[in-house]
Design an enzyme around this catalytic site. Structure first.
Site, mmCIF file in Angstrom:
data_model
loop_
_atom_site.group_PDB
_atom_site.id
_atom_site.type_symbol
_atom_site.label_atom_id
_atom_site.label_comp_id
_atom_site.label_asym_id
_atom_site.label_seq_id
_atom_site.Cartn_x
_atom_site.Cartn_y
_atom_site.Cartn_z
ATOM 1 N N ARG A 96 0.835 -1.392 -0.185
ATOM 2 C CA ARG A 96 -0.065 0.016 -0.012
ATOM 3 C C ARG A 96 0.862 1.185 0.095
ATOM 4 O O ARG A 96 0.482 2.241 0.895
ATOM 5 C CB ARG A 96 -0.928 0.097 1.288
ATOM 6 N N SER A 146 -10.711 -0.474 3.498
ATOM 7 C CA SER A 146 -9.813 -0.782 4.779
ATOM 8 C C SER A 146 -9.543 0.711 5.127
ATOM 9 O O SER A 146 -8.721 1.531 4.445
ATOM 10 C CB SER A 146 -8.661 -1.404 4.342
ATOM 11 N N GLU A 154 -4.608 3.564 6.250
ATOM 12 C CA GLU A 154 -4.112 3.281 4.845
ATOM 13 C C GLU A 154 -4.690 4.455 4.092
ATOM 14 O O GLU A 154 -4.299 5.064 3.249
ATOM 15 C CB GLU A 154 -4.940 2.102 4.301
HETATM 16 N N1 EPU Z 1 -10.585 -10.213 10.377
HETATM 17 C C1 EPU Z 1 -11.393 -10.470 11.531
HETATM 18 N N2 EPU Z 1 -12.487 -9.752 11.902
HETATM 19 C C2 EPU Z 1 -13.018 -8.803 10.863
HETATM 20 C C3 EPU Z 1 -12.095 -8.669 9.704
HETATM 21 C C4 EPU Z 1 -10.967 -9.558 9.607
HETATM 22 O O1 EPU Z 1 -11.029 -11.133 12.377
HETATM 23 O O2 EPU Z 1 -13.888 -8.061 11.237
HETATM 24 C C5 EPU Z 1 -9.470 -11.276 10.191
HETATM 25 C C6 EPU Z 1 -9.639 -12.654 9.757
HETATM 26 O O3 EPU Z 1 -8.965 -13.378 10.515
HETATM 27 C C7 EPU Z 1 -9.622 -12.658 8.172
HETATM 28 C C8 EPU Z 1 -8.591 -11.722 8.405
HETATM 29 O O4 EPU Z 1 -8.679 -10.671 9.203
HETATM 30 O O5 EPU Z 1 -9.108 -13.998 8.023
HETATM 31 C C9 EPU Z 1 -8.290 -11.120 6.845
HETATM 32 O O6 EPU Z 1 -9.433 -10.544 6.449
HETATM 33 P P1 EPU Z 1 -9.720 -10.035 4.799
HETATM 34 O O7 EPU Z 1 -9.533 -11.315 4.084
HETATM 35 O O8 EPU Z 1 -10.993 -9.298 4.993
HETATM 36 O O9 EPU Z 1 -8.738 -9.145 4.531
HETATM 37 P P2 EPU Z 1 -7.776 -7.947 5.296
HETATM 38 O O10 EPU Z 1 -6.639 -8.284 5.599
HETATM 39 O O11 EPU Z 1 -8.751 -7.238 6.519
HETATM 40 C C10 EPU Z 1 -7.028 -7.049 3.207
HETATM 41 C C11 EPU Z 1 -6.818 -5.463 2.396
HETATM 42 C C12 EPU Z 1 -8.310 -5.379 1.557
HETATM 43 C C13 EPU Z 1 -8.506 -6.505 0.608
HETATM 44 C C14 EPU Z 1 -8.428 -8.016 1.387
HETATM 45 C C15 EPU Z 1 -8.427 -8.952 0.364
HETATM 46 C C16 EPU Z 1 -5.434 -4.197 3.600
HETATM 47 C C17 EPU Z 1 -5.244 -3.084 4.470
HETATM 48 N N3 EPU Z 1 -6.519 -4.580 3.342
HETATM 49 O O12 EPU Z 1 -8.011 -6.785 3.878
HETATM 50 O O13 EPU Z 1 -7.926 -4.119 0.739
HETATM 51 O O14 EPU Z 1 -9.546 -6.365 -0.182
HETATM 52 O O15 EPU Z 1 -7.214 -8.026 2.113
HETATM 53 O O16 EPU Z 1 -7.144 -9.086 -0.298
HETATM 54 O O17 EPU Z 1 -4.387 -4.754 3.320
HETATM 55 C C18 EPU Z 1 -8.544 -1.829 0.757
HETATM 56 O O18 EPU Z 1 -7.382 -1.768 0.848
HETATM 57 O O19 EPU Z 1 -9.297 -0.794 0.949
HETATM 58 C C19 EPU Z 1 -9.074 -3.182 0.702
HETATM 59 C C20 EPU Z 1 -10.516 -3.424 1.216
#
Ligand code: EPU
Length: 341
Positions: free
Chosen positions: A165, A240, A336
């Site tokens: 990012r 995010s 972010e």
């Molecule tokens: N999780 C929780 N509770 C929540 C949300 C997430 O426990 O409410 C934990 C779970 O363990 C889950 C893990 O977080 O397995 C990962 O969650 P998710 O797959 O939704 O991905 P993220 O790491 O929260 C990142 C990116 C997103 C992108 C997704 C999928 C960042 C800051 N965000 O989110 O990007 O869509 O992975 O690749 O790296 C964005 O940048 O605006 C964005 C949406």
């Protein structure tokens, strides 16, 4: 030719996906490179704020200076080889529309980046990423104009210094250049499918697809994103809000003792990336509401505007979250989203 119109005290509510109602001193929409050049050379007192899709932005107060809404359009095929097609896309194209354009031509590389809000020109700035793919994987170069309008420059991937990012446009060259177009290298065939990340495989299984095409992957990503992330047209948000923090293995191991269910992903030697969404949920913020501001009930990493939140309310909630996460886990999470405060 008619010069672009500069509006005074202009509302930015329709220009940021959080839907925050603040005004700008001056606002101008540019539709051509010539207009942009004119604006930069004739109206420039150095206080310039460039706006693309407004989807990675939290505005908390009146914006001083000149807001330039970059509405440059156009997609152009540059050259095709047996394996690759090079495409040049103007900064103001909507990212997801461009993804659909590539899928209609069976060009591979950005199907996992389906439905990411924002404009093409903003994509390199934070090296957008999702489901195991980042913009840098398909990026060839971009063309940018200096903020004083004096010159244009082409940036290769190495020049951009892409990170998680992040890019040079968020660091050393912040506010120094305006990206006007991006050149992509997309695959014509032998598509490299990324299905192992997150729930993509599970979603494909649900769709009864054993041999997915890039179009199928896009459909799976759209289904997953739509189920977790609020549509900014219905509930204001900027995706995010925080980055996923990276901590030391030692720190992670000690947290694992106190919180056995903490998730973590190896991130280079002796480093672990922890999902900020999990930390925020564990601190009890998921689904909460403070005035018009809130934390999304299906994905705790997303802050939302339920209707008439001010930017300050959202920022205050973000700061409470940072503080509690820091106290509970000794982890500093950072936004972010670009915060104008
Ligand atoms: N999780 C929780 N509770 C929540 C949300 C997430 O426990 O409410 C934990 C779970 O363990 C889950 C893990 O977080 O397995 C990962 O969650 P998710 O797959 O939704 O991905 P993220 O790491 O929260 C990142 C990116 C997103 C992108 C997704 C999928 C960042 C800051 N965000 O989110 O990007 O869509 O992975 O690749 O790296 C964005 O940048 O605006 C964005 C949406």
């Amino acid at each position: 030719m008619k010069k672009p119109v500069i509006h005074r005290n202009y509302s930015l509510k329709a220009y940021n996906t959080f839907g925050i109602d603040v005004t700008a001193d001056r606002f101008v929409e540019v539709r051509t490179l010539e207009d942009l050049q004119t604006v930069l050379t004739e109206n420039n007192d150095g206080d310039i704020f460039v706006l693309g899709g407004g989807s990675n932005l939290l505005l908390t107060k009146h914006v001083t200076g000149l807001v330039i809404f970059l509405n440059l359009k156009g997609i152009q095929l540059l050259q095709t080889s047996d394996e690759y097609t090079m495409v040049e896309v103007a900064a103001g194209e909507v990212w997801h529309d461009f993804v659909l354009w590539t899928l209609a031509r069976n060009l591979g590389g950005i199907e996992n980046l389906s439905l990411i809000p924002g404009s093409v020109g903003a994509a390199p700035i934070q090296n957008i990423g999702a489901y195991g793919v980042e913009l840098k994987d398909v990026f060839e170069s971009c063309t940018a104009i200096s903020i004083d309008g004096s010159h244009t420059r082409t940036f290769t991937a190495a020049d951009c210094q892409f990170g998680y990012r992040s890019s040079v446009f968020k660091l050393d060259l912040k506010q120094k250049y305006i990206i006007v177009s991006v050149q992509f290298r997309l695959k014509n065939k032998n598509h490299l499918l990324h299905t192992s990340y997150g729930n993509i495989q599970a979603e494909l299984d649900k769709m009864h697809i054993a041999k997915p095409s890039i179009q199928d992957i896009s459909k799976a990503v759209i289904a997953i994103r739509s189920s977790k992330l609020p549509n900014p047209k219905e509930i204001g948000n900027s995706g995010s809000f925080f980055k996923n923090p990276v901590i030391s293995q030692t720190h992670f191991d000690s947290l694992k003792t106190a919180f056995p269910d903490i998730p973590g992903y190896p991130n280079g030697s002796n480093l672990v990336k922890v999902p900020a969404g999990w930390l925020i949920e564990k601190c009890g913020f998921k689904g909460i509401r403070q005035g018009g501001a809130g934390v999304h009930d299906k994905q705790a990493l997303v802050l939302v505007n339920y209707g008439n939140a001010t930017g300050e309310e959202i920022l205050s909630l973000a700061m409470q979250i940072q503080e509690k996460v820091s106290k509970t886990f000794n982890i500093q999470i950072t936004p972010e989203v670009n915060v104008y405060a």
